[in-house]
Design an enzyme around this catalytic site. Structure first.
Site, PDB file in Angstrom:
ATOM      1  CD  GLU A 287      16.261 -14.314  11.976  1.00  0.00           C
ATOM      2  OE1 GLU A 287      16.592 -12.966  11.947  1.00  0.00           O
ATOM      3  OE2 GLU A 287      16.954 -14.950  12.562  1.00  0.00           O
TER       4      GLU A 287
ATOM      5  CE  LYS B 251      15.676 -28.486  19.255  1.00  0.00           C
ATOM      6  NZ  LYS B 251      16.818 -27.944  19.809  1.00  0.00           N
TER       7      LYS B 251
ATOM      8  CG  MET C 210       8.162  10.541   0.754  1.00  0.00           C
ATOM      9  SD  MET C 210       7.542  11.810  -0.217  1.00  0.00           S
ATOM     10  CE  MET C 210       7.766  10.362  -1.215  1.00  0.00           C
TER      11      MET C 210
ATOM     12  CG  PHE D 197      16.942 -19.438  25.493  1.00  0.00           C
ATOM     13  CD1 PHE D 197      17.426 -18.087  25.779  1.00  0.00           C
ATOM     14  CD2 PHE D 197      17.647 -20.457  24.000  1.00  0.00           C
ATOM     15  CE1 PHE D 197      18.972 -17.468  25.151  1.00  0.00           C
ATOM     16  CE2 PHE D 197      18.709 -19.716  23.409  1.00  0.00           C
ATOM     17  CZ  PHE D 197      18.914 -18.540  23.865  1.00  0.00           C
ATOM     18  CD  GLN D 198      17.150 -18.197  20.615  1.00  0.00           C
ATOM     19  OE1 GLN D 198      17.319 -19.072  20.026  1.00  0.00           O
ATOM     20  NE2 GLN D 198      17.635 -16.999  20.850  1.00  0.00           N
TER      21      GLN D 198
HETATM   22  C1  FAD Z   1       5.245   7.193  -0.465  1.00  0.00           C
HETATM   23  C2  FAD Z   1       4.340   6.128  -1.173  1.00  0.00           C
HETATM   24  C3  FAD Z   1       3.708   6.952  -1.073  1.00  0.00           C
HETATM   25  C4  FAD Z   1       2.029   6.759  -2.671  1.00  0.00           C
HETATM   26  N1  FAD Z   1       2.263   6.740  -3.251  1.00  0.00           N
HETATM   27  C5  FAD Z   1       0.903   6.660  -4.091  1.00  0.00           C
HETATM   28  C6  FAD Z   1      -0.016   6.819  -4.630  1.00  0.00           C
HETATM   29  O1  FAD Z   1       0.777   8.294  -5.556  1.00  0.00           O
HETATM   30  N2  FAD Z   1       0.007   6.246  -5.872  1.00  0.00           N
HETATM   31  C7  FAD Z   1      -0.389   5.092  -5.698  1.00  0.00           C
HETATM   32  O2  FAD Z   1      -1.206   4.386  -6.239  1.00  0.00           O
HETATM   33  N3  FAD Z   1      -0.195   4.189  -4.727  1.00  0.00           N
HETATM   34  C8  FAD Z   1       0.962   5.186  -3.747  1.00  0.00           C
HETATM   35  N4  FAD Z   1       1.256   3.880  -2.785  1.00  0.00           N
HETATM   36  C9  FAD Z   1       0.665   2.827  -2.130  1.00  0.00           C
HETATM   37  C10 FAD Z   1      -0.140   2.727  -1.944  1.00  0.00           C
HETATM   38  O3  FAD Z   1      -0.154   2.539  -0.178  1.00  0.00           O
HETATM   39  C11 FAD Z   1      -1.022   1.885  -2.155  1.00  0.00           C
HETATM   40  O4  FAD Z   1      -0.005   0.580  -1.249  1.00  0.00           O
HETATM   41  C12 FAD Z   1      -1.963   1.644  -3.320  1.00  0.00           C
HETATM   42  O5  FAD Z   1      -2.208   2.407  -3.680  1.00  0.00           O
HETATM   43  C13 FAD Z   1      -2.153   0.737  -2.881  1.00  0.00           C
HETATM   44  O6  FAD Z   1      -2.662  -0.342  -4.626  1.00  0.00           O
HETATM   45  P1  FAD Z   1      -3.907  -0.954  -4.827  1.00  0.00           P
HETATM   46  O7  FAD Z   1      -5.114  -0.146  -5.088  1.00  0.00           O
HETATM   47  O8  FAD Z   1      -3.420  -1.646  -6.553  1.00  0.00           O
HETATM   48  O9  FAD Z   1      -4.352  -2.240  -4.035  1.00  0.00           O
HETATM   49  P2  FAD Z   1      -3.506  -3.704  -3.008  1.00  0.00           P
HETATM   50  O10 FAD Z   1      -2.868  -4.031  -2.387  1.00  0.00           O
HETATM   51  O11 FAD Z   1      -2.742  -4.812  -4.370  1.00  0.00           O
HETATM   52  O12 FAD Z   1      -4.869  -4.650  -2.766  1.00  0.00           O
HETATM   53  C14 FAD Z   1      -5.585  -5.288  -3.964  1.00  0.00           C
HETATM   54  C15 FAD Z   1      -6.740  -5.058  -4.029  1.00  0.00           C
HETATM   55  O13 FAD Z   1      -7.277  -6.226  -4.991  1.00  0.00           O
HETATM   56  C16 FAD Z   1      -7.716  -7.151  -4.664  1.00  0.00           C
HETATM   57  N5  FAD Z   1      -7.750  -8.753  -5.729  1.00  0.00           N
HETATM   58  C17 FAD Z   1      -6.410  -8.751  -5.039  1.00  0.00           C
HETATM   59  N6  FAD Z   1      -6.289  -9.974  -5.777  1.00  0.00           N
HETATM   60  C18 FAD Z   1      -7.481 -10.700  -6.519  1.00  0.00           C
HETATM   61  C19 FAD Z   1      -7.317 -11.214  -7.345  1.00  0.00           C
HETATM   62  N7  FAD Z   1      -7.269 -11.785  -8.432  1.00  0.00           N
HETATM   63  N8  FAD Z   1      -8.705 -10.867  -8.238  1.00  0.00           N
HETATM   64  C20 FAD Z   1      -9.675  -9.336  -7.793  1.00  0.00           C
HETATM   65  N9  FAD Z   1      -9.244  -8.282  -6.889  1.00  0.00           N
HETATM   66  C21 FAD Z   1      -8.451  -9.255  -6.544  1.00  0.00           C
HETATM   67  C22 FAD Z   1      -7.427  -7.147  -2.933  1.00  0.00           C
HETATM   68  O14 FAD Z   1      -8.933  -8.263  -2.089  1.00  0.00           O
HETATM   69  C23 FAD Z   1      -7.325  -5.712  -2.977  1.00  0.00           C
HETATM   70  O15 FAD Z   1      -8.484  -5.415  -2.565  1.00  0.00           O
HETATM   71  C24 FAD Z   1       2.721   5.015  -2.217  1.00  0.00           C
HETATM   72  C25 FAD Z   1       3.376   4.315  -1.113  1.00  0.00           C
HETATM   73  C26 FAD Z   1       3.864   4.605  -0.302  1.00  0.00           C
HETATM   74  C27 FAD Z   1       5.738   4.402   0.481  1.00  0.00           C
HETATM   75  C1  TPP Z   2      10.536   1.688   8.516  1.00  0.00           C
HETATM   76  C2  TPP Z   2      10.166   2.981   7.660  1.00  0.00           C
HETATM   77  N1  TPP Z   2      11.241   3.436   8.528  1.00  0.00           N
HETATM   78  C3  TPP Z   2      10.364   5.391   8.948  1.00  0.00           C
HETATM   79  C4  TPP Z   2       9.651   5.270   7.637  1.00  0.00           C
HETATM   80  C5  TPP Z   2       9.103   6.413   6.974  1.00  0.00           C
HETATM   81  N2  TPP Z   2      10.298   7.438   5.770  1.00  0.00           N
HETATM   82  C6  TPP Z   2       9.150   7.312   4.299  1.00  0.00           C
HETATM   83  S1  TPP Z   2      10.193   7.881   3.591  1.00  0.00           S
HETATM   84  C7  TPP Z   2      11.720   8.187   4.471  1.00  0.00           C
HETATM   85  C8  TPP Z   2      12.651   8.771   4.054  1.00  0.00           C
HETATM   86  C9  TPP Z   2      13.725   7.939   2.996  1.00  0.00           C
HETATM   87  O1  TPP Z   2      15.145   7.885   2.532  1.00  0.00           O
HETATM   88  P1  TPP Z   2      15.943   7.839   1.061  1.00  0.00           P
HETATM   89  O2  TPP Z   2      15.663   6.298   1.277  1.00  0.00           O
HETATM   90  O3  TPP Z   2      16.832   8.149   1.449  1.00  0.00           O
HETATM   91  O4  TPP Z   2      14.876   8.110   0.103  1.00  0.00           O
HETATM   92  P2  TPP Z   2      14.563   9.801  -0.616  1.00  0.00           P
HETATM   93  O5  TPP Z   2      12.471  10.159  -0.065  1.00  0.00           O
HETATM   94  O6  TPP Z   2      15.232  10.089   0.268  1.00  0.00           O
HETATM   95  O7  TPP Z   2      14.621   9.152  -1.732  1.00  0.00           O
HETATM   96  C10 TPP Z   2      11.042   7.921   6.115  1.00  0.00           C
HETATM   97  C11 TPP Z   2      12.097   8.133   6.722  1.00  0.00           C
HETATM   98  C12 TPP Z   2       9.458   3.951   6.436  1.00  0.00           C
HETATM   99  N3  TPP Z   2       9.030   4.603   5.794  1.00  0.00           N
HETATM  100  N4  TPP Z   2       9.573   3.088   6.608  1.00  0.00           N
END
Ligand code: FAD
Ligand code: TPP
Lengths: 186, 585
Positions: B52, B164, B483, B114-115
């Protein structure tokens, strides 16, 4: 790569540390939230406060408009002005929330709470408790030879003050409803 | 239409009336009546996932690629709890999902049947709203309301829990037009006074920047066009969050790259040094602000956002504008043009000189290798060989590969890039690629993956094979939780605690076992041919690209640091940053 030096202690700064270094004064606000009286609505509001780490000083809720199926939640909360604004915005965007009023800034308002206080004692203490109750306009709603239950309404401070006075006189239990509040005027 | 029908039938009718073409789901006891109805109709296609969680991410991919809500159908108990991660992911990234879950019959709710699980209780904090429907008479209206809430204002996931007995009982169907949805109506038009105040700032700014985000994508393709018009007419530089990539084209002349923790040097220094910061549909996430106290210290900030709670949540704003990006930009452009299209051309030209100097650092430079495939090189080649494809979509998993994909792949239009930003859910990319491919059967859909993330939902390869979805799984296999390993190297004294990917499967054999194609490549000299082979194959492919194991992803702003405290990798830093080398202070 180990030549890279990251500033000492930078890992101690959590990425999630959003604390304002110039933390402001904590304020207390009374909010009136008009919601659909539907199942789970109180859980939603409480979940918002606990999930986002906001404070609840007191919270009361009851249906206030049977036909319109609306309830009024009065919540007293504390936080910096930025947090208070967040709380209002977060409440305001919930689907069953119709209105959010910040009574503290919307003008003068009255806030009242009902309290029941059980005071046990004999002799002078018992007489003194009764005398003070009169001054505070608390009613006796139950009495035995050794105890009273007082009922009083008032602002939270008044109830605090009365409870403080009753403590040395034999306060046993206290039940408070939490604040209900309305804006003054029309 | 006041037709009488069973609740189960109503679900199908409501989906049809909402224009739903595809449902991602998995059956079970508590949804059997609905599955029975699905069986007896031909309007709605059902994609049977293998878990799911896969259904929710596939629906997210579908939603991001089409602008329509993704629909998920799961059973009670474990079906619903398995969906929770994807629902939370959709909440964090503002993706519209309608999740329909089965529930034990109303008369058994609360008996540990159940469930049975308290699905509305469990999903209350991770949905925009949810409903437990106890009466068949209310079912159709509730479903229509669910679609309305999921797609109005800031989009997000909603859940409707249907016991259900409510599915079996008969009631009156209500059409979408009759459903009461009026009270939830977030405001889309921005306040004209506030917009005018922003126009005044735009006219004067010497060092402006447009900081754009996922909200531009959420607002629809029209908003991206308006953003382009604004940027091109004013000449202001544009950066974007991870979630907003493609809203402004990567090939556009004002593009300065992604900002934030792994954003470009020029984007982050532009944010740090600007005097006018215009946030368009972004939420000042901590990955982009770094240390709050040092965030963009000298700027006036404007913030356009449809969600009032996004404003002043993290960063204080001087000009808040609550409204939909498309509507607000339209008004803004109108007012700005009517006032004579003024900008401080001289100031902005000087600003661009400064930005070009920062750009000259070439912050994405890495050390090339003849013997091993550098992950950056793999993505450069993937980009070179697919960039001109007329219909390319990219999904990612989570980790270093995700950041490299954001840095090295260019997006020229919105809705082409699907990644888990807010929750950072490993296991998102494969099912998301399936959802995208379901929406666009002829398109090229590539999931840029890390091997560890990919394993988290690899069972969905079965879905891809069953439904003949030719998704390309491009796995940058570093045999590490890359990472995590990077953070351990830089912040935990190179103690690589549990960040090895041990006992990996043979991905080529795995592909064969699933009945699709496997390709393995570990030699840079063969990479182009191998990628072409992947692209030419008409079915799903698992591409095992063995890459350098200990490569780090740079630039990087260690969490809690400011934008101008960035670590660069191999970039040419001489004369730009101090002799102490890679750490900028
Ligand atoms: C490993 C990792 C590293 C990351 N590193 C970075 C990084 O280096 N740089 C980076 O930028 N992000 C990074 N992120 C992502 C980060 O965590 C956030 O998800 C991201 O920065 C959020 O994007 P956003 O501000 O565009 O917001 P979103 O989450 O896209 O939110 C959208 C915003 O716009 C508003 N909105 C929605 N619809 C409308 C509309 N129609 N009109 C006006 N407003 C609206 C919402 O209310 C909200 O405030 C990383 C994520 C991971 C997993
Ligand atoms: C469900 C979940 N568990 C743990 C993490 C923490 N986490 C972030 S990046 C990462 C490693 C990812 O490894 P891989 O998919 O091999 O990508 P790489 O960074 O090597 O490119 C982990 C464990 C996460 N983001 N999501």
């Amino acid at each position: 790569m180990s030549a890279l030096k990251i500033q000492q202690g930078s890992s101690k700064h959590s990425a999630y540390d959003l604390r304002d270094p110039n933390a402001e004064l904590i304020e207390t606000h009374t909010l009136a939230v008009i919601v659909d009286n539907e199942p789970g609505v109180l859980a939603r509001v409480i979940g918002l406060f606990s999930g986002r780490g906001y404070n609840i000083e007191s919270l009361t809720v009851a249906e206030t408009d049977h036909q319109g199926h609306r309830s009024r939640i009065t919540v007293v909360t504390t936080g910096t002005p930025q947090v208070i604004d967040q709380i209002k915005a977060q409440l305001g965007r919930m689907v069953p929330v119709h209105e959010v009023h910040d009574l503290t800034i919307e003008g003068p308002h009255v806030a009242r709470e009902l309290a029941l206080l059980k005071v046990a004692g004999k002799g002078d203490a018992r007489i003194e408790a009764l005398r003070l109750a009169e001054i505070f306009r608390a009613n006796v709603v139950d009495s035995t030879l050794e105890s009273f239950v007082f009922e009083m309404t008032g602002g939270p401070e008044k109830i605090d003050a009365f409870a403080d006075l009753m403590r040395p006189l034999g306060l046993r239990e206290i039940a408070r409803t939490g604040v209900a509040a309305l804006a003054r005027g029309g | 239409m006041s037709e009488q029908m069973t609740g189960a039938r109503m679900v199908i009718e409501a989906l049809k009336d909402q224009g739903v073409e595809v449902v991602f789901g998995y059956p079970g006891g508590a949804v059997l009546p609905i599955y029975d109805e699905l069986f007896q109709q031909n309007h709605i296609r059902h994609i049977l996932v293998r878990h799911e969680q896969g259904a929710t991410h596939a629906a997210e991919g579908y939603a991001r690629a089409t602008g329509k809500p993704g629909v998920v159908l799961v059973t009670s108990g474990p079906g619903a709890t398995n969906a929770v991660t994807g629902i939370t992911d959709a909440l964090m990234d503002s993706i519209p999902l309608v999740v329909i879950s089965g529930q034990v019959p109303t008369f058994m709710v609360g008996t540990d049947a159940f469930q049975e699980a308290d699905t509305v209780g469990i999903t209350r904090p991770c949905t925009k709203h949810n409903w437990l429907v106890k009466d068949t008479e209310k079912l159709a209206e509730t479903l229509h309301q669910a679609f309305h809430v999921a797609t109005s204002g800031r989009p997000g996931p909603v859940l409707v829990d249907v016991p259900k007995d409510v599915q079996f009982a008969t009631g009156t169907y209500m059409s979408p037009q009759k459903a009461k949805t009026s009270h939830y109506a977030p405001r889309v038009k921005g306040d004209i006074e506030a917009i005018t105040a922003l126009v005044e700032l735009i006219e004067q700014a010497e060092r402006p920047v447009l900081y754009t985000g996922g909200g531009v994508i959420n607002s629809g393709p029209g908003a991206s066009l308006l953003l382009r018009e604004l940027a091109d007419a004013t000449g202001f530089p544009v950066t974007s969050t991870l979630m907003g990539l493609g809203a402004y084209p990567a090939s556009g002349k004002n593009w300065i790259g992604m900002l934030g923790m792994h954003g470009t040097y020029e984007a982050n220094l532009t944010m740090h040094g600007c005097d006018l910061l215009i946030n368009i549909g972004a939420r000042f996430d901590d990955r982009i602000t770094g240390r709050i106290a040092d965030f963009s210290p000298g700027s006036k900030r404007a913030h356009i956002d449809i969600d009032p709670s996004s404003i002043n949540k993290v960063i204080r704003t001087d000009v808040p504008i609550i409204g939909d990006v498309g509507h607000v930009l339209e008004d803004l452009l109108k007012i700005w043009k009517a006032r004579g299209r003024k900008v401080n051309r001289a100031g902005v030209a000087q600003w661009w000189q400064q930005i070009d100097e920062w750009r000259a650092v070439k912050c994405l430079t890495y050390k090339p290798s003849k013997d091993t495939i550098k992950p950056q090189y793999a993505l450069e080649r993937l980009e070179a060989l697919t960039r001109d494809h007329p219909d390319r979509y990219i999904t990612t998993e989570v980790g270093q590969h995700q950041m490299w994909a954001a840095q090295f792949l260019g997006f020229d239009s919105p809705n082409r890039w699907m990644t888990s930003g807010g929750l950072g859910t490993m296991g998102y990319g494969l099912p998301a690629s399936i959802g995208v491919q379901v929406a666009h059967p002829e398109a090229l859909v590539i999931n840029v993956a890390g091997e560890a993330s990919w394993l988290m939902n690899m069972q969905e390869m079965g879905t891809a094979v069953q439904f003949r979805l030719p998704v390309k799984q491009f796995i940058l296999n570093n045999e590490r939780l890359g990472m995590v390993r990077q953070w351990q190297e830089l912040l935990h004294g190179e103690r690589y605690s549990q960040s090895w990917s041990e006992a990996l499967p043979d991905f080529v054999k795995l592909a064969e076992a699933f009945g699709c194609k496997g390709i393995k490549c570990d030699d840079p000299a063969n990479l182009d041919d191998a990628i072409r082979e992947m692209l030419d194959y008409p079915g799903p492919v698992i591409f095992d690209c063995l890459v350098e194991k200990h490569e780090n992803c740079f630039p990087m702003i260690p969490s809690g640091n400011a934008h101008n405290q960035m670590i660069l990798g191999e970039a040419e830093t001489q004369g730009v940053i101090g002799a102490s080398g890679a750490v900028l202070v």
